[in-house]
Structures are given as structure tokens and as C-alpha cells.
Design a protein around this motif. Sequence first.
Motif, PDB file in Angstrom:
ATOM      1  N   ARG A 242       0.816  -1.213   0.000  1.00 37.02           N
ATOM      2  CA  ARG A 242       0.000   0.000   0.000  1.00 37.02           C
ATOM      3  C   ARG A 242       0.856   1.272   0.000  1.00 37.02           C
ATOM      4  O   ARG A 242       0.638   2.189  -0.806  1.00 37.02           O
ATOM      5  N   GLU A 243       1.827   1.354   0.898  1.00 39.04           N
ATOM      6  CA  GLU A 243       2.613   2.577   1.006  1.00 39.04           C
ATOM      7  C   GLU A 243       3.411   2.846  -0.247  1.00 39.04           C
ATOM      8  O   GLU A 243       3.481   3.986  -0.743  1.00 39.04           O
ATOM      9  N   LEU A 244       4.038   1.815  -0.810  1.00 40.30           N
ATOM     10  CA  LEU A 244       4.818   1.995  -2.032  1.00 40.30           C
ATOM     11  C   LEU A 244       3.908   2.319  -3.216  1.00 40.30           C
ATOM     12  O   LEU A 244       4.287   3.109  -4.100  1.00 40.30           O
ATOM     13  N   PHE A 245       2.711   1.734  -3.249  1.00 40.15           N
ATOM     14  CA  PHE A 245       1.738   2.010  -4.308  1.00 40.15           C
ATOM     15  C   PHE A 245       1.378   3.500  -4.316  1.00 40.15           C
ATOM     16  O   PHE A 245       1.413   4.162  -5.351  1.00 40.15           O
ATOM     17  N   PHE A 246       1.031   4.025  -3.149  1.00 41.36           N
ATOM     18  CA  PHE A 246       0.653   5.432  -3.059  1.00 41.36           C
ATOM     19  C   PHE A 246       1.849   6.345  -3.346  1.00 41.36           C
ATOM     20  O   PHE A 246       1.710   7.384  -4.002  1.00 41.36           O
ATOM     21  N   TRP A 407      -6.476  -9.753 -13.341  1.00 40.24           N
ATOM     22  CA  TRP A 407      -5.943  -8.668 -12.510  1.00 40.24           C
ATOM     23  C   TRP A 407      -5.075  -7.731 -13.335  1.00 40.24           C
ATOM     24  O   TRP A 407      -5.158  -6.509 -13.186  1.00 40.24           O
ATOM     25  N   VAL A 408      -4.226  -8.281 -14.208  1.00 41.97           N
ATOM     26  CA  VAL A 408      -3.373  -7.459 -15.065  1.00 41.97           C
ATOM     27  C   VAL A 408      -4.221  -6.540 -15.936  1.00 41.97           C
ATOM     28  O   VAL A 408      -3.933  -5.342 -16.090  1.00 41.97           O
ATOM     29  N   ASP A 409      -5.286  -7.085 -16.517  1.00 39.06           N
ATOM     30  CA  ASP A 409      -6.179  -6.271 -17.338  1.00 39.06           C
ATOM     31  C   ASP A 409      -6.877  -5.201 -16.487  1.00 39.06           C
ATOM     32  O   ASP A 409      -7.031  -4.052 -16.921  1.00 39.06           O
ATOM     33  N   ALA A 410      -7.287  -5.593 -15.287  1.00 40.99           N
ATOM     34  CA  ALA A 410      -7.977  -4.651 -14.392  1.00 40.99           C
ATOM     35  C   ALA A 410      -7.051  -3.522 -13.973  1.00 40.99           C
ATOM     36  O   ALA A 410      -7.486  -2.366 -13.841  1.00 40.99           O
ATOM     37  N   TYR A 411      -5.794  -3.837 -13.749  1.00 46.30           N
ATOM     38  CA  TYR A 411      -4.821  -2.799 -13.353  1.00 46.30           C
ATOM     39  C   TYR A 411      -4.754  -1.715 -14.421  1.00 46.30           C
ATOM     40  O   TYR A 411      -4.802  -0.516 -14.114  1.00 46.30           O
ATOM     41  N   ASP A 427      -9.478   4.522  -4.068  1.00 47.20           N
ATOM     42  CA  ASP A 427     -10.417   3.538  -4.608  1.00 47.20           C
ATOM     43  C   ASP A 427      -9.698   2.538  -5.513  1.00 47.20           C
ATOM     44  O   ASP A 427     -10.015   1.342  -5.516  1.00 47.20           O
ATOM     45  N   ALA A 428      -8.750   3.038  -6.287  1.00 46.03           N
ATOM     46  CA  ALA A 428      -8.009   2.152  -7.189  1.00 46.03           C
ATOM     47  C   ALA A 428      -7.265   1.083  -6.397  1.00 46.03           C
ATOM     48  O   ALA A 428      -7.314  -0.106  -6.742  1.00 46.03           O
ATOM     49  N   TYR A 429      -6.570   1.499  -5.344  1.00 44.26           N
ATOM     50  CA  TYR A 429      -5.839   0.524  -4.535  1.00 44.26           C
ATOM     51  C   TYR A 429      -6.801  -0.488  -3.916  1.00 44.26           C
ATOM     52  O   TYR A 429      -6.535  -1.710  -3.944  1.00 44.26           O
ATOM     53  N   ALA A 430      -7.907  -0.011  -3.361  1.00 46.16           N
ATOM     54  CA  ALA A 430      -8.860  -0.907  -2.702  1.00 46.16           C
ATOM     55  C   ALA A 430      -9.392  -1.953  -3.683  1.00 46.16           C
ATOM     56  O   ALA A 430      -9.485  -3.147  -3.353  1.00 46.16           O
ATOM     57  N   ALA A 434      -8.316  -5.937  -3.446  1.00 44.03           N
ATOM     58  CA  ALA A 434      -9.388  -6.905  -3.194  1.00 44.03           C
ATOM     59  C   ALA A 434      -9.428  -7.968  -4.286  1.00 44.03           C
ATOM     60  O   ALA A 434      -9.582  -9.166  -4.003  1.00 44.03           O
ATOM     61  N   LEU A 435      -9.292  -7.553  -5.541  1.00 42.22           N
ATOM     62  CA  LEU A 435      -9.309  -8.507  -6.645  1.00 42.22           C
ATOM     63  C   LEU A 435      -8.118  -9.449  -6.560  1.00 42.22           C
ATOM     64  O   LEU A 435      -8.270 -10.670  -6.735  1.00 42.22           O
ATOM     65  N   GLY A 436      -6.939  -8.917  -6.281  1.00 37.09           N
ATOM     66  CA  GLY A 436      -5.749  -9.757  -6.190  1.00 37.09           C
ATOM     67  C   GLY A 436      -5.854 -10.782  -5.074  1.00 37.09           C
ATOM     68  O   GLY A 436      -5.507 -11.957  -5.256  1.00 37.09           O
ATOM     69  N   GLU A 437      -6.321 -10.343  -3.911  1.00 39.99           N
ATOM     70  CA  GLU A 437      -6.468 -11.272  -2.786  1.00 39.99           C
ATOM     71  C   GLU A 437      -7.512 -12.339  -3.094  1.00 39.99           C
ATOM     72  O   GLU A 437      -7.356 -13.509  -2.710  1.00 39.99           O
ATOM     73  N   SER A 438      -8.562 -11.966  -3.802  1.00 41.65           N
ATOM     74  CA  SER A 438      -9.601 -12.939  -4.172  1.00 41.65           C
ATOM     75  C   SER A 438      -9.055 -14.003  -5.112  1.00 41.65           C
ATOM     76  O   SER A 438      -9.313 -15.192  -4.953  1.00 41.65           O
TER      77      SER A 438
END
Length: 446
Positions: A242-246, A407-411, A427-430, A434-438
Motif C-alpha cells: 500500500r505505502e509503495l503504491f501510493f 488482474w493485469v487487465d484490471a490494473y 479507490d483504485a488501490y482498494a 481486493a481482486l488480487g487477494e480474491s
Amino acid sequence: MGKATAMRKAVTWLAAAVLLLAACSAGEGDRDRSSEMRQPATGLPEADMNRQVELGFIWWGPEERHKATLAALEVYTAQHPNVTFKPEYMAWEAYWKKLPSLAASKTVPDVLQMDAAYIQDYVSRGIMADLSDIDLTGIVPDQILENVKINGKLYGVPLSYNAQGIAYNRAELEAAGIPLPWKGWTWEEFFDWARDAKTKLPPDRYPIGDSTSAWDWFQWYQASYGGGAIMSPDGREFHLDRELFFEYHTILADLRRSNVVPPADVSLTFLENDPLADQMTSGKVLTRGATVGSIETLEQLMPGKVDVVNVPVGPAGGGWAQPTIFLGVYADSDELAHAKRFVKWFITDREAGRTLGLTRGIPIYEEIYKELEPNLEPKDRLGKVLADVAADYAMPFYAAGAGFTEWVDAYKLTMEAVMFGQKSLEDAYAELNALGESIAKQNRNR
């Protein structure tokens, strides 16, 4: 989790990696003493040496590769008259549509070309033979061999070098009075360089492109600060820091607002290697990502103007440098020993090396490259320069994990919405997390 914490919690996953290109050899065809000493041990009983054998061999590639490979097979048969081949070859997409059906029907040819993105899957399905008994000492660098092993075993012999770097328009940078990128630059230095370079460029020209919607660029950033790959090769683990993403995407957003990178509507019109629409060949952007496999085309489109440097680095390194293409042997082949002998010959025989040239990239065996080098064009030499400059800082090659195509397409789509201000970074991170963990959970439950 900060950078230091990410370093402590990093998980290093074996990348489904191996390098896309090359082939060659040291050989029986030359009959000099040094080449004979480099020939593979046959691993064959005396009575089996001259038995008539037909080896199936399947590969993908362009027409130039097909012609060169067929010619190399003729060389092998000339050197080993008892061995003939049943070749099958096709384009990339057709190959990966056909191979699963061959695997399901247990009719895989004896020798098959394999790619980094798929090797883990085919090993897990029992398709690939263990090639650890092939002695590649002095032929394939030790570190490369270790990097491409799966669970400590070798399932594919690397054919060529590949690496990720950054290409830049040396001529235009020099003309604008902008310092040239330098080997070993950090992410902070990369972004600072871009800010300074922009002050020397007109409004409609940019020092770097916008990598907001490119998942692999963020993954290099995350991994370089110790966060590891976003997903494991088997798709069972997922970690989007999360921190590196932001941090990364906030920097890019600031660069976009400052006109250091192109506006969103301009960025999304770029088409790599299109003479008019590629971000570099169009003259809009002075740098872009490139691999050993792709730099040749860029140099052809911009002859004499292109140079290369490594991807920016963090404490854990930067970018990657590994083989991504190799030859494997079908685990249930009736001719395992003959197939293994051929695979080693393919990268070590001098006559084969001259015949195959660079149709699979820069040969993994240095002796073959040295033999080809005097006759190489600038576009070919530049690929070797990229491989060398990337090697000192390279991390493993992290391919998308099994089941993560969605997930790659969603990113891409999600981050494009961020670029246009249609979605917040929060919202993008959330959504992506969520999709990746699923997906990872589904893979673990299979």
C-alpha cells in the motif's frame, strides 16, 4: 508499511523466468580440439549411438527463425546421420493454443521450446523432463542457471540473454543540453532527472513517459524497495504494498500535473514500435522501456540515435536480466538421452551457432557470441549492451502469476481511470487489492 519494513517483510518468489532469444554452440562441425572438448557427453550406451532415431521438435517464432532452425537441424543430421527430425513450428499464439492439447493427449514432441511465462505451469503438470544432468559448466553462467531452476532442478536450457532496461534518444538529449542517463541511477535520481530535463524541452516534448497504467513498472518499484513480486508464480500469494503504491503513483500524478510526462490522452495513443505512434520514434518522449528483444526494432527505426541504461534501482536492485526462452525435453519422451544430447548441441555447436545466428536473441554461450560479433550490425550489438548494463542491478524476472490475467487487465483499466481523474488512488488501490487477494484465495483453494 514503509520501505524499510517492506525490506524486512519481503518475500522472494522464484520468478517464472528465463530469457527470450538466441542459440548457438561449440562444435563437432569444426573438428578442432577445443570444440571437441566442449561437446556434450552422449549419455548413450554404445549400442544406442548409431540406432536410427527421429526426434520431434516444436517451436514458435517468425519465418526467419523457422528457416534458420530447419537449416540447423540439417546440420545436426549431417553430424549425426542416424538422427532425423519431425519439426513443427508456428507463430506465438498458435503455439500456445496447440501445446495444451498435445500435453493433454500425451503427444508432446521430444524437444519443445518453452517460455518463462509458462514453464512453471508445464513443470507442475509433469510435462518437462529434469535436465539437471546436462553439464553446462562454462557454457551458461552459474548465476543464470541458479535463477532459472525450479525447486532446485533445471527443466529448460537457456538459449539467450534477455533483460529490461531503458532506451533513450542520445542525439536529442545531447542537442537539448540534457545530461545523459547514467548507469546505476536510483528512482529518486530518475524522477529528479526528468524534472530537470523538462525545463530544457518545449511544452509538447517529454523526458519520460507515464507508466501509471503499466503494472510491471510499479512491480519493479515495489520489488526494488524490498516488497517482492506482486504475485507468486503459482498465483497463490499476493502482495500489493500500500505505502509503495501510493508513493509511486503520487509521484507520477505530480509529474503529470507539472507536464513532465505527457497528458493522459496523449500517453494512451502511443503504440510501441509504430514509426509514427511510438512515444520515442514519434519524437514526443525521449526515453522508454526496452528489452534485449525489442531494442533491435527501435534502433532500426532510429538508426544511430539510441542508447540504453538500466531501470532505476532501489535497495534491492532494479529491473531484471534473465533468459526467458529455452529448450526443454518432454518428460515421457522415448528418446530422453538423444533429446538431451541435441539440446546441449543446440547452444554449443559452432556450426549451429553460425546457422541460427540471432534468431533467438543473443546466444547464451559467450564463445558463440564472440564468433558472431564481428559481423553484427549496430542494432544487434545494442542488445548486448542492454543485457550487460542491466545485469549488475537485476532482480529476478517476475511474470504474472497463474490465474492473474484478469488482474493485469484490471490494473490497466483502473489506473487509466486514475490518469483521467475518474477514480481516486484510494479507490483504485482498494479495488486492485481486493481482486488480487480474491484470485490468490481461489488459487489456494484449488
